[in-house]
Design a protein around this motif. Structure first.
Motif, PDB file in Angstrom:
ATOM      1  N   THR A   1       1.221  -1.244  -0.117  1.00 47.87           N
ATOM      2  CA  THR A   1       0.377  -0.091  -0.397  1.00 47.87           C
ATOM      3  C   THR A   1       0.518   1.806   0.342  1.00 47.87           C
ATOM      4  N   TRP A   2       0.207   2.424  -0.558  1.00 52.20           N
ATOM      5  CA  TRP A   2       1.341   3.593  -0.983  1.00 52.20           C
ATOM      6  C   TRP A   2      -0.300   4.894  -0.991  1.00 52.20           C
ATOM      7  N   ASP A   3       1.020   6.332  -0.266  1.00 52.69           N
ATOM      8  CA  ASP A   3       0.099   6.955  -0.548  1.00 52.69           C
ATOM      9  C   ASP A   3      -0.231   7.592  -1.893  1.00 52.69           C
ATOM     10  N   ASN A   4       0.590   7.155  -2.518  1.00 51.64           N
ATOM     11  CA  ASN A   4       0.358   7.554  -4.094  1.00 51.64           C
ATOM     12  C   ASN A   4       0.427   6.641  -5.638  1.00 51.64           C
ATOM     13  N   ARG A   5       0.099   7.082  -6.237  1.00 50.98           N
ATOM     14  CA  ARG A   5       0.306   6.137  -8.032  1.00 50.98           C
ATOM     15  C   ARG A   5       2.063   6.573  -7.840  1.00 50.98           C
ATOM     16  N   GLU A   6       2.398   7.212  -7.771  1.00 52.66           N
ATOM     17  CA  GLU A   6       3.969   8.049  -8.524  1.00 52.66           C
ATOM     18  C   GLU A   6       5.138   7.267  -7.634  1.00 52.66           C
ATOM     19  N   THR A   7       4.828   6.834  -5.934  1.00 55.11           N
ATOM     20  CA  THR A   7       5.718   6.579  -5.051  1.00 55.11           C
ATOM     21  C   THR A   7       5.515   4.629  -5.532  1.00 55.11           C
ATOM     22  N   TYR A   8       4.193   4.052  -5.684  1.00 52.60           N
ATOM     23  CA  TYR A   8       4.045   3.418  -6.132  1.00 52.60           C
ATOM     24  C   TYR A   8       4.631   2.601  -7.661  1.00 52.60           C
ATOM     25  N   ASP A   9       4.567   3.693  -8.591  1.00 45.18           N
ATOM     26  CA  ASP A   9       5.357   3.680  -9.792  1.00 45.18           C
ATOM     27  C   ASP A   9       7.255   3.303  -9.436  1.00 45.18           C
ATOM     28  N   ASP A  10       7.489   4.544  -8.511  1.00 48.95           N
ATOM     29  CA  ASP A  10       8.629   4.091  -8.619  1.00 48.95           C
ATOM     30  C   ASP A  10       9.668   2.586  -7.763  1.00 48.95           C
TER      31      ASP A  10
END
Length: 231
Positions: free
Chosen positions: A63-72
């Protein structure tokens, strides 16, 4: 919040690296402070719900705060590179929590930001339970009929059995055409509703969680089948 689930099929000769990964990948996940919650899990045969453990299918939930951190994480992390290098097939789905009740390892991992009241598109569900040791045989003797009823239910698209432990910590991930079809199975299917009643009466679980999600994106295939989650 972004919830990401990836189910990867490892090549037969790389199965030992799947087991190794379940141990060594814990450290980079633990050190990644942007990852709010994570689980490395095995799966049932062919990633199905009610079948014995399958040493080729493995899963990771984050789980992540946003898509950007997941994509990274998805494109750059050692963890996902491990899965991609040793895997022969992979399915990933990104989710946004609509509702969540219960705990997973003592935590509430899915923070809801939107309501499911007016959700009319495809919906994903995760049900997870930690089964009491002395209730395991009774649980396993009943879960098969609920799983068969789910696969035959109107509006059913996909299900996968995952879990940290193939015997005591089990989760079911499923995708449905809409909220109505999911609720029809959950509350009107005799086999499923009967198993739920037994769950409460016989106190099979020492911990459980039920969560619904809106589908953000998905890619890949499972057992050679491309999964279409577009609405």
């Amino acid at each position: 919040m972004i919830v990401a689930l990836t189910i990867t099929k490892f090549r037969s000769f790389t199965i030992p690296f799947a087991f190794i990964g379940m141990a060594v990948l814990r450290l980079p996940l633990w050190l990644n402070k942007r990852c709010r919650f994570w689980k490395l899990m095995g799966s049932g045969k062919d990633a199905q719900v009610d079948l014995p453990a399958d040493y080729r299918h493995w899963a990771i939930l984050t789980t992540w705060d946003n898509r950007e951190t997941y994509d990274d994480f998805n494109f750059r992390s050692f963890v996902m590179k491990w899965f991609n290098f040793f895997g022969s097939e992979s399915f990933t789905i990104l989710l946004n929590p609509l509702s969540s009740h219960g705990l997973w390892s003592g935590k509430q991992p899915f923070k809801t930001q939107i309501s499911d009241i007016n959700h009319t598109e495809k919906i994903a569900v995760i049900t997870r339970a930690a089964i009491r040791f002395n209730k395991l045989k009774e649980f396993r003797s009943n879960v098969k009929r609920a799983a068969e009823a789910m696969r035959n239910a109107t509006g059913f698209i996909l299900s996968a059995g995952i879990g940290e432990n193939p015997f005591f910590d089990q989760a079911t991930f499923s995708i449905w055409e809409n909220m109505e079809s999911m609720k029809a199975y959950a509350y009107q299917s005799f086999d499923h509703s009967d198993v739920i009643k037994l769950t409460r009466a016989r106190k099979w679980y020492k911990e459980e969680l039920f969560a619904r999600f809106a589908i953000i994106d998905s890619w890949g295939s499972l057992n050679g089948v491309e999964i279409n989650t577009n609405n």
